[in-house]
Design an enzyme around this catalytic site. Structure first.
Site, PDB file in Angstrom:
ATOM      1  N   HIS A   8       0.819  -1.216   0.000  1.00 45.26           N
ATOM      2  CA  HIS A   8       0.000   0.000   0.000  1.00 45.26           C
ATOM      3  C   HIS A   8       0.855   1.270   0.000  1.00 45.26           C
ATOM      4  O   HIS A   8       2.040   1.260   0.342  1.00 45.26           O
ATOM      5  CB  HIS A   8      -0.926   0.009   1.212  1.00 45.26           C
ATOM      6  CG  HIS A   8      -0.191   0.021   2.526  1.00 45.26           C
ATOM      7  ND1 HIS A   8       0.367   1.160   3.066  1.00 45.26           N
ATOM      8  CD2 HIS A   8       0.091  -0.984   3.389  1.00 45.26           C
ATOM      9  CE1 HIS A   8       0.953   0.868   4.205  1.00 45.26           C
ATOM     10  NE2 HIS A   8       0.814  -0.422   4.432  1.00 45.26           N
ATOM     11  N   GLU A  81      -2.496  -7.487   6.993  1.00 47.80           N
ATOM     12  CA  GLU A  81      -1.179  -7.375   7.619  1.00 47.80           C
ATOM     13  C   GLU A  81      -1.097  -8.202   8.902  1.00 47.80           C
ATOM     14  O   GLU A  81      -2.110  -8.531   9.521  1.00 47.80           O
ATOM     15  CB  GLU A  81      -0.862  -5.903   7.914  1.00 47.80           C
ATOM     16  CG  GLU A  81       0.527  -5.653   8.506  1.00 47.80           C
ATOM     17  CD  GLU A  81       1.683  -6.114   7.615  1.00 47.80           C
ATOM     18  OE1 GLU A  81       1.716  -7.302   7.241  1.00 47.80           O
ATOM     19  OE2 GLU A  81       2.565  -5.284   7.319  1.00 47.80           O
TER      20      GLU A  81
END
Length: 203
Positions: A8, A81
């Site tokens: 990201h 994550e």
């Protein structure tokens, strides 16, 4: 099958090195700008399907990369994550003195020795769930000729690459933590993965 695996864009927590883990932090303006630069670099790639971590920073990055394409975007929990448990939100910068675990540095320096904080997730657990995601992709015959976008995170992207390359836990980070919007490319052909490109940035 070809995978474009992207970390990201930048967030405000990235700028002060706060452990984001599974805390849902949005991109900052620079993060959106990095994603837009990356989107322009990948504008000629025809994505058949896209997967994103359900965390907003990854999903926003995926949507910027896809732009006006009508590519289906699927939220995928297995590429979320790693969790840092009670340490999420704390900065690892030494001047902040927010990490009270003297062995936390193993996460970056010696991942084979890392033990997660309370409520956190081990690297082995991250490795297994990302590996399960990849294994499912390889079983889906309808994807064999497709190009897929996978929008994820720093440690999660490293776990995907570790599964693809078969590297040891000690070598989990390879050349280091990938930069924001770093792109890696892997091909699944003849029943095996090949890493074609690692950590390319376009800014």
């Amino acid at each position: 099958m070809r995978l474009y695996i992207i970390r990201h864009g930048e967030t405000e927590w990235n700028t002060v090195r706060r452990l984001q883990g599974q805390t849902d932090i949005a991109l900052n303006e620079n993060g959106r700008s990095l994603a837009e630069v990356t989107a322009r670099a990948l504008q000629d790639v025809s994505f058949d399907l896209a997967f994103t971590s359900p965390l907003i920073r990854a999903e926003e990055t995926a949507r910027i990369i896809l732009g006006q394409r009508e590519t289906p975007l699927i939220r995928e929990e297995r590429i979320r994550e790693i969790s840092f448990g009670v340490l999420e939100g704390r900065s690892i910068l030494p001047e902040y003195h927010e990490i009270d675990d003297p062995e936390f540095h193993f996460f970056f320096d010696a991942p084979d020795k890392y033990h997660p904080p309370a409520g956190g997730e081990s690297i082995e657990e991250l490795y297994r769930r990302t590996g399960d995601f990849l294994e499912e992709l390889t079983r889906r015959e309808e994807l064999r000729r497709d190009t897929l976008l996978v929008s994820t995170h720093g440690a999660a992207s490293r776990a995907l690459l570790a599964n693809i390359t078969g590297c040891s836990l000690r070598d989990f980070w390879g050349p280091g933590v990938p930069k924001n919007c770093a792109v890696s490319v892997a091909d699944w052909q003849e029943e095996k993965w090949t890493l074609v490109m690692r950590d390319k940035v376009y800014y």
